[in-house]
Structures are given as C-alpha cells and as structure tokens.
Design an enzyme around this catalytic site. Sequence first.
Site, PDB file in Angstrom:
ATOM      1  CG  PHE A  22       1.421  15.635 -11.817  1.00  0.00           C
ATOM      2  CD1 PHE A  22       2.162  15.467 -12.954  1.00  0.00           C
ATOM      3  CD2 PHE A  22       1.262  14.057 -11.593  1.00  0.00           C
ATOM      4  CE1 PHE A  22       1.651  14.118 -14.259  1.00  0.00           C
ATOM      5  CE2 PHE A  22       1.050  12.945 -12.266  1.00  0.00           C
ATOM      6  CZ  PHE A  22       1.263  12.683 -13.879  1.00  0.00           C
ATOM      7  NE  ARG A  54      -1.648  13.152 -10.003  1.00  0.00           N
ATOM      8  CZ  ARG A  54      -1.173  12.141  -8.933  1.00  0.00           C
ATOM      9  NH1 ARG A  54      -1.175  10.791  -9.505  1.00  0.00           N
ATOM     10  NH2 ARG A  54      -0.780  11.668  -7.760  1.00  0.00           N
ATOM     11  CE1 TYR A 107      -9.238   3.177  -3.040  1.00  0.00           C
ATOM     12  CE2 TYR A 107      -8.144   5.398  -2.740  1.00  0.00           C
ATOM     13  CZ  TYR A 107      -8.135   3.439  -2.240  1.00  0.00           C
ATOM     14  OH  TYR A 107      -7.138   2.835  -1.411  1.00  0.00           O
ATOM     15  CG  PHE A 153      -4.838  -6.428   2.179  1.00  0.00           C
ATOM     16  CD1 PHE A 153      -4.382  -5.458   2.499  1.00  0.00           C
ATOM     17  CD2 PHE A 153      -4.564  -7.842   2.231  1.00  0.00           C
ATOM     18  CE1 PHE A 153      -3.686  -5.936   3.832  1.00  0.00           C
ATOM     19  CE2 PHE A 153      -4.122  -8.650   3.533  1.00  0.00           C
ATOM     20  CZ  PHE A 153      -3.406  -7.595   4.052  1.00  0.00           C
ATOM     21  N   GLY A 207      -7.489  17.202  -7.925  1.00  0.00           N
ATOM     22  CA  GLY A 207      -7.398  16.686  -6.634  1.00  0.00           C
ATOM     23  C   GLY A 207      -5.914  16.266  -6.128  1.00  0.00           C
TER      24      GLY A 207
HETATM   25  N1  UDP Z   1       4.136  12.697  -9.435  1.00  0.00           N
HETATM   26  C1  UDP Z   1       4.439  13.381 -10.155  1.00  0.00           C
HETATM   27  N2  UDP Z   1       4.527  12.314 -11.262  1.00  0.00           N
HETATM   28  C2  UDP Z   1       3.648  11.592 -12.445  1.00  0.00           C
HETATM   29  C3  UDP Z   1       3.369  10.457 -10.623  1.00  0.00           C
HETATM   30  C4  UDP Z   1       3.104  10.782  -9.415  1.00  0.00           C
HETATM   31  O1  UDP Z   1       4.703  14.391  -9.458  1.00  0.00           O
HETATM   32  O2  UDP Z   1       4.040  11.012 -13.424  1.00  0.00           O
HETATM   33  C5  UDP Z   1       3.205  12.617  -8.310  1.00  0.00           C
HETATM   34  C6  UDP Z   1       1.663  13.179  -8.216  1.00  0.00           C
HETATM   35  O3  UDP Z   1       0.926  14.999  -8.651  1.00  0.00           O
HETATM   36  C7  UDP Z   1       1.805  12.948  -5.858  1.00  0.00           C
HETATM   37  C8  UDP Z   1       3.718  12.224  -6.008  1.00  0.00           C
HETATM   38  O4  UDP Z   1       3.916  12.448  -7.642  1.00  0.00           O
HETATM   39  O5  UDP Z   1       2.125  14.378  -5.341  1.00  0.00           O
HETATM   40  C9  UDP Z   1       2.563  11.309  -5.025  1.00  0.00           C
HETATM   41  O6  UDP Z   1       2.114  10.349  -5.885  1.00  0.00           O
HETATM   42  P1  UDP Z   1       1.266   8.564  -6.250  1.00  0.00           P
HETATM   43  O7  UDP Z   1       0.753   9.466  -7.726  1.00  0.00           O
HETATM   44  O8  UDP Z   1       2.134   7.673  -6.807  1.00  0.00           O
HETATM   45  O9  UDP Z   1       0.486   8.294  -4.839  1.00  0.00           O
HETATM   46  P2  UDP Z   1      -0.534   9.588  -4.872  1.00  0.00           P
HETATM   47  O10 UDP Z   1      -0.511  10.875  -3.944  1.00  0.00           O
HETATM   48  O11 UDP Z   1      -1.656   9.835  -5.460  1.00  0.00           O
HETATM   49  O12 UDP Z   1      -1.560   8.346  -4.043  1.00  0.00           O
END
Ligand code: UDP
Length: 287
Positions: free
Chosen positions: A171, A245, A104, A36, A247
């Site tokens: 986002f 955000r 990553y 992990f 990416g």
């Molecule tokens: N997200 C958001 N606000 C935040 C954190 C995440 O709107 O403060 C959205 C992000 O754009 C994605 C989803 O929530 O669509 C999940 O994001 P997270 O960072 O939890 O996991 P990831 O998808 O990046 O692995």
Amino acid sequence: EDAVHPKARFVRGDIRDRAKVSALVREHGVTGVVHFAAKIQVGESMVKPRMYFQDNLVATLALLETLLDEGVGAFILSSTAAVYGDPEYTPIDEAHPKKPVNTYGESKLFIEHALRRYHDAYGLKYAALRYFNASGADPAAGLGERHDPETHLIPLVLDAAAGLRKDIGVFGDDWETRDGTCERDYIHVLDLADAHLAALGHLEAGGGSGAYNLGTGRGTTVSEIIASVERVSGRPVPVVVRPRRDGDPAVLVASAKKALDTFGWQAKRTSLDEIVGDAWAFHQRAR
Ligand code: UDP
C-alpha cells in the site's frame, strides 16, 4: 474454541450476560480478568460503528459492572496503538495525544477512560495494554493468526510465498521512510503474552494502574517484512505496488519504556526473522 489450552476450561457465553459471568467469578474465585474479546478491523469499524461501540465499549462496560459488583480487583485490557491516531512524533510514548482516527481505536479509548474513572472512584486496578503490530506465532502450541478475512500484512505475505495468492499488494511505496514503504513496530505474540502476566503480577503485588505501550521500539518497513519472508521461506514473493490505504500513517513505532520501568517487561523476541519464522512455521502446519 480449539485454540484454548487443553488444561483451561472453556465456557461459551456473552460477557454481557451478568448472571453467567457472576456465577463463573464465584465458582472459580476469580480475582483478576484479562479481557481480549473484541472486534478489531479498522476498516469495518468505519462502516459499522454501532457494532464497534456495542461489542467493544458497551459489552466491556457490562463486564465491568459485573466484576465491580463481584469485587474483582484487577483488570487487563487489550488496547491498541490506534488510540493515538496520526502520530505527532515518533517513537510514540504514552503521553502522546490520544486522537483516534477510526472507530476501533475510539472504542478502546473510551474503555480506557472508564477504567481510569473506575480506578479513581472504586479502586479498580487496571492495565490498558496498547498493542502495536501483533505478529509471530506459537508454532509448538499450534497457535497463530487465523483471521477471516485475512487483512494483515505478514499472513498475506506468507500466503504469497506459499503460492496461495499470486502476489502481495504494497500500500504505497512513496512514503517518507527509508525505502518508501510504511514502517510499523511488529511485536511477537509470545512477548505480548509475557506482558499480560507481568502486568497482572504488578497489579496483584500492589502496583499502580495505567496504560502501557507494548512494542519493541524498532520500526520495520513493509519491504523489510517481504525480504524477511523470502529469507525464511526460501521462496520469492511477487510484489505489486497499490495505492495508499486510507488511514495509514507513514510510521508507527512505540516507546515501550514505561512498561519496562513499571513492571519490568520488554520484548525478548526482537529478531524480525524469528517473528516471521514462527509465523511461517505455523502457516506451514495450518495449511
Ligand atoms: N500492508 C500492505 N499490504 C497489505 C496489508 C498491509 O502494504 O496487503 C501494510 C499496511 O499499509 C501497513 C502494514 O502493512 O503499513 C501493516 O498493516 P496491517 O494491516 O498488517 O496492520 P495495521 O498496521 O493496520 O495494524
């Protein structure tokens, strides 16, 4: 360390320390390894790629050196949906092109390539488990998300519900999804845990090696997560719309059929309110 089960033995060490890992393998007669340990922050991986290639890729290759020399035959990797990059279609199956858009995901994909070559050349059996959005908690065991800094959606929304932050930034609300917010495949951590045992059992029973998506096959939007937190906690969550955000794809949803067909695993905890409810119960205890 305090999250390790009391009946498990905890050893502090570096997986690159070949003498130490060899000694442990021999002492315990280890036949399979579930790996992990990794760096997991997408944003950080873009500004510190050396750290991601060293700690994820190089360290795992060092671990595999030891395990192959010791004759350990089965290896489970925590991989990620980030190996796929921007989805070309959805739901994403394992045959989808692998074009990671961040370091990553690339660091994990390189490890998957090594596993496949080691399998072909040395007979190493492996399962690379590509997690979608790990979520939920095991409140009875006192286990849940504890990232520092916290960047993940559900824990941040729970903080907002608990009054520990004033709002949650969403986002983008102009994506091409049913409500304009991003859609993800949230999978309960206890279902992920079950998948590791199922995959290991499959390898030990002589099953073939490969890479498998771990998801539910169901997409949930950011707004649906927020609504679930409000239901479960009984508290309002103030929302602020922020810019998209970097990416983020609009939709990331797994096809998890291969894991079901190969080792009989599928997510059981598919109710969103159960996932969020467990996370909330853990959050209430932890704070
Ligand atoms: N997200 C958001 N606000 C935040 C954190 C995440 O709107 O403060 C959205 C992000 O754009 C994605 C989803 O929530 O669509 C999940 O994001 P997270 O960072 O939890 O996991 P990831 O998808 O990046 O692995």
